[in-house]
Design a protein around this motif. Structure first.
Motif, short mmCIF file in Angstrom:
data_model
loop_
_atom_site.label_atom_id
_atom_site.label_comp_id
_atom_site.label_asym_id
_atom_site.label_seq_id
_atom_site.Cartn_x
_atom_site.Cartn_y
_atom_site.Cartn_z
N THR A 1 29.00 7.08 62.97
CA THR A 1 29.38 6.90 64.36
C THR A 1 28.26 7.24 65.33
O THR A 1 28.26 6.78 66.47
CB THR A 1 30.62 7.78 64.70
OG1 THR A 1 31.59 7.65 63.66
CG2 THR A 1 31.25 7.35 66.01
N ILE A 2 27.30 8.04 64.88
CA ILE A 2 26.23 8.48 65.79
C ILE A 2 24.85 8.02 65.30
O ILE A 2 24.17 7.24 65.97
CB ILE A 2 26.26 10.01 65.95
CG1 ILE A 2 27.61 10.45 66.53
CG2 ILE A 2 25.11 10.46 66.85
CD1 ILE A 2 27.78 11.95 66.58
N LEU A 3 24.46 8.47 64.11
CA LEU A 3 23.09 8.23 63.65
C LEU A 3 22.81 6.74 63.41
O LEU A 3 21.84 6.19 63.94
CB LEU A 3 22.83 9.02 62.37
CG LEU A 3 21.43 8.87 61.76
CD1 LEU A 3 20.37 9.36 62.75
CD2 LEU A 3 21.32 9.63 60.44
N VAL A 4 23.65 6.09 62.61
CA VAL A 4 23.40 4.69 62.27
C VAL A 4 23.42 3.78 63.50
O VAL A 4 22.52 2.94 63.66
CB VAL A 4 24.40 4.20 61.19
CG1 VAL A 4 24.30 2.69 61.00
CG2 VAL A 4 24.14 4.92 59.87
N PRO A 5 24.44 3.88 64.41
CA PRO A 5 24.41 3.02 65.60
C PRO A 5 23.16 3.21 66.45
O PRO A 5 22.58 2.23 66.94
CB PRO A 5 25.68 3.42 66.36
CG PRO A 5 26.59 3.95 65.32
CD PRO A 5 25.70 4.65 64.34
N VAL A 6 22.73 4.47 66.65
CA VAL A 6 21.54 4.72 67.46
C VAL A 6 20.29 4.14 66.81
O VAL A 6 19.48 3.47 67.46
CB VAL A 6 21.36 6.24 67.71
CG1 VAL A 6 20.01 6.52 68.36
CG2 VAL A 6 22.48 6.77 68.59
#
Length: 223
Positions: free
Chosen positions: A59-64
């Motif tokens: 939810t945080i690392l991969v999308p960014v």
């Protein structure tokens, strides 16, 4: 309207992405609870609180990372657990539980479309209020439509695969279900070769065109 730089765009996308992913998962749990499986409810997952659904990596690392490196968003939340054995009509109810996620994204896309119109109404009064509503609304429409279309793709473990699995005759469904461990590999292969985008983009554009604020969405993100 003015184009946004990468940091501005990331800020505009943050809230719509967070809620698009987490409400999608909460909807699965809510429908499962209504149909007899209280697993997600007992774990506190039938809630619209994003913190209950956030996966630090997905939810945080991969999308960014995907946004900064490739210019698009890709991610996931923690899957809501569903025990089909608790459902009153397992095959039918699993299809309904699966459909709840994309259905929630459609409702959110409608909400964000109306947010665009609210922003346009407020534009003569205050651009400081109106512009964030318009940009966030446009991002919300596009993100939710994309997630809806992607999740309806008929590959397990996506929702479309689960719906298809429920509709197939039992023997064929059993064979189809054995492909689930390879579903992510199939999706990544389609993504890398560009076939996934070629399949999904026309469907996304056509769906956006049916929603409120479609002109602004296309002007900001689809030109």
């Amino acid at each position: 309207m003015n184009a946004l730089n990468h940091l501005q765009l990331l800020a505009v996308l943050a809230i719509p992405v967070l809620f698009a992913i987490t409400v999608h998962e909460a909807a699965h749990g809510w429908v499962a609870n209504r149909l007899g499986d209280r697993t997600a409810f007992m774990l506190g997952r039938v809630t619209f609180n994003p913190l209950r659904h956030v996966d630090p990596v997905g939810t945080i690392l991969v999308p960014v990372v995907t946004f900064l490196l490739a210019g698009f968003l890709f991610g996931w939340a923690k899957p809501v657990p569903v025990d089909w054995r608790n459902l009153r009509h397992p095959r039918r109810d699993m299809a309904l539980v699966a459909a709840a996620g994309p259905g929630a994204n459609l409702l959110m896309a409608l909400f964000w479309g109306l947010t665009i119109h609210l922003g346009l109404i407020l534009m003569p009064v205050s651009q400081w209020v109106a512009l964030p509503l318009v940009y966030s609304g446009a991002a919300g429409v596009l993100i939710n439509v994309f997630l809806m279309v992607l999740n309806l793709f008929p590959v397990l473990p996506l929702d479309g695969g689960r719906i298809l699995n429920a509709l197939l005759p039992p023997r064929i469904a059993y064979t189809f279900s054995r492909l689930e461990p390879y579903g992510l590999i199939i999706l990544l292969a389609l993504l890398v070769t560009g076939l996934l985008g070629a399949i999904l983009l026309p469907l996304v554009i056509a769906t956006v065109g049916l929603l409120p604020g479609s002109g602004i969405v296309k002007e900001l993100f689809l030109v």
